[in-house]
Design a protein around this motif. Sequence first.
Motif, short mmCIF file in Angstrom:
data_model
loop_
_atom_site.label_atom_id
_atom_site.label_comp_id
_atom_site.label_asym_id
_atom_site.label_seq_id
_atom_site.Cartn_x
_atom_site.Cartn_y
_atom_site.Cartn_z
N GLY A 102 16.68 14.43 3.39
CA GLY A 102 17.84 14.69 4.24
C GLY A 102 17.88 13.69 5.38
N GLY A 103 17.99 14.20 6.60
CA GLY A 103 17.99 13.33 7.77
C GLY A 103 16.61 13.08 8.33
N ALA A 104 15.58 13.40 7.53
CA ALA A 104 14.20 13.22 7.98
C ALA A 104 13.49 12.21 7.10
N VAL A 105 12.35 11.77 7.58
CA VAL A 105 11.48 10.92 6.79
C VAL A 105 10.14 11.62 6.65
N LEU A 106 9.55 11.49 5.46
CA LEU A 106 8.22 12.04 5.19
C LEU A 106 7.25 10.87 5.15
N VAL A 107 6.27 10.88 6.02
CA VAL A 107 5.30 9.80 6.09
C VAL A 107 3.96 10.34 5.60
N GLY A 108 3.66 10.06 4.33
CA GLY A 108 2.41 10.50 3.74
C GLY A 108 1.31 9.47 3.99
N ILE A 109 0.14 9.97 4.39
CA ILE A 109 -0.99 9.09 4.71
C ILE A 109 -2.21 9.60 3.96
N GLY A 110 -2.82 8.73 3.18
CA GLY A 110 -4.06 9.07 2.48
C GLY A 110 -5.14 8.07 2.84
N ILE A 111 -6.28 8.57 3.34
CA ILE A 111 -7.37 7.69 3.77
C ILE A 111 -8.68 8.22 3.19
N ASN A 112 -9.41 7.37 2.51
CA ASN A 112 -10.75 7.74 2.04
C ASN A 112 -11.70 7.66 3.23
N VAL A 113 -12.26 8.79 3.61
CA VAL A 113 -13.07 8.83 4.83
C VAL A 113 -14.56 8.92 4.52
N ASN A 114 -14.98 10.02 3.92
CA ASN A 114 -16.42 10.29 3.79
C ASN A 114 -16.94 10.28 2.36
N GLN A 115 -16.19 9.71 1.43
CA GLN A 115 -16.67 9.63 0.05
C GLN A 115 -17.76 8.57 -0.07
N PRO A 116 -18.92 8.93 -0.61
CA PRO A 116 -19.90 7.88 -0.94
C PRO A 116 -19.37 7.05 -2.10
N MET A 117 -19.84 5.84 -2.23
CA MET A 117 -19.32 4.94 -3.26
C MET A 117 -19.43 5.56 -4.65
N ARG A 118 -20.49 6.33 -4.90
CA ARG A 118 -20.67 6.90 -6.24
C ARG A 118 -19.60 7.94 -6.58
N ASP A 119 -18.92 8.49 -5.58
CA ASP A 119 -17.90 9.50 -5.82
C ASP A 119 -16.50 8.92 -5.97
N LEU A 120 -16.34 7.63 -5.74
CA LEU A 120 -15.03 7.02 -5.85
C LEU A 120 -14.72 6.70 -7.31
N PRO A 121 -13.47 6.88 -7.72
CA PRO A 121 -13.13 6.68 -9.14
C PRO A 121 -13.31 5.23 -9.59
N LEU A 122 -13.66 5.08 -10.85
CA LEU A 122 -13.85 3.77 -11.45
C LEU A 122 -12.57 3.31 -12.15
N GLY A 123 -12.49 2.04 -12.40
CA GLY A 123 -11.41 1.50 -13.22
C GLY A 123 -10.09 1.31 -12.51
N LEU A 124 -10.05 1.45 -11.18
CA LEU A 124 -8.80 1.27 -10.45
C LEU A 124 -8.71 -0.17 -9.93
N ARG A 125 -7.47 -0.61 -9.72
CA ARG A 125 -7.24 -1.94 -9.20
C ARG A 125 -6.17 -1.88 -8.12
#
Length: 288
Positions: free
Chosen positions: A149-172
Motif C-alpha cells: 500500500g502506502g508503506a514499505v517493508l524493509v526486511g533485514i536478515g543478518i547471520n550473527v552467531n552461526q558457527p561456520m559448520r552450521d552455515l549451508p553449503l553449496g550457496l553462491r
Amino acid sequence: MSRVSAARPADAAPDGPALWEGRSANEWMRRLPVQAVELHSRIGSTNDLARDLVGRGSPLPALVVADRQSAGRGRRGRRWMSDTPLGLWCTVARSWTGGDLGPLSLRVGLAAALGIESVVRGLRIELKWPNDLLVSGRKLGGILCERAGGAVLVGIGINVNQPMRDLPLGLRPAPTSVLAESGRTLSRGRVLEAVMKSLERVWARPGRLIPPAELAALQARSALSGRRLSVDGAVHHSSGRPRTVHGLVAMSTGLHPDGSLGLMDRDGRRLSLIAGSVSLQSTLKPGS
C-alpha cells in the motif's frame, strides 16, 4: 496511542510475555523508534507478517522480529536460510513516499553495514548490488524491500552467531556470519539496536535519489568494482529503450544516484542495469 502486539513463543510460560533476547515487545518498543512490535518464535516470513500489520492498520513504523523463519526469502523469491535462532531476522514497516525501492535497498544495506560495524570493531562489510552484505566475498546478510500500500517493508536478515559448520553449503556467494568473521558471539538485540539507530539517517532523508555522501560511501564499499560480471536483467542505454539481457559480460563502472548499476560491456558501451542480478567473475579491464 501506541499499540503493541506479540505472538507467544512456543517455549514461553503459559502466562508469560513474549520475549526476544530477554525483552518483551513493550520493552523493545520503548527502546526503539517504532510504534508497534511483534515478536514471534517461528513464522514463515517477517515481511509477510509486516504486510499483515499494514493491512490491519497498525500504527507505523512497526517492527516484526522472529527467532526463526521457515520460509524466509530474498529477491525474486529466492529462499533465505533463516530457520535458526542464531541470526537477526526482522522487518520494519513504515510509510514511504520516497519513490523507487532500488535506491532504498542500497541505502538500507549501507545503514545495516554501518550499524553492524559499530558493535564489531575491525569488521569491514562490502555491499554487492543490489542488496547483499558481504565480508571477504562471503554473504553476511541481505535486504528485501517491498511495497505494501502506502508503506514499505524493509526486511533485514543478518547471520550473527552461526558457527561456520552450521552455515549451508553449496550457496553462491558462500555464507558467513559475524561470529565466523570476528570470533565474537554477539547479542542479537545489540545488533538490532545498532542497525535501527543507523537507519534513522535513511528515514530522515526519504528522497528519490541516493544522497551524494551515501553514494560515495556505497561506491567505496562496492564488491563489484573492477570485476567481471555476468548480468541478467533489464539494461538501459542512452540511445535506446531498456532491453533484457542474459549472461551479458560487463564490468561495473559504479552506482548511479537512482540506484541503478553502471556497466561497460566488451564493446565499450555504457549501460545501466535497472533491475536484475549479477554474479562475480574474474577481473576485467575496460575494452578487454
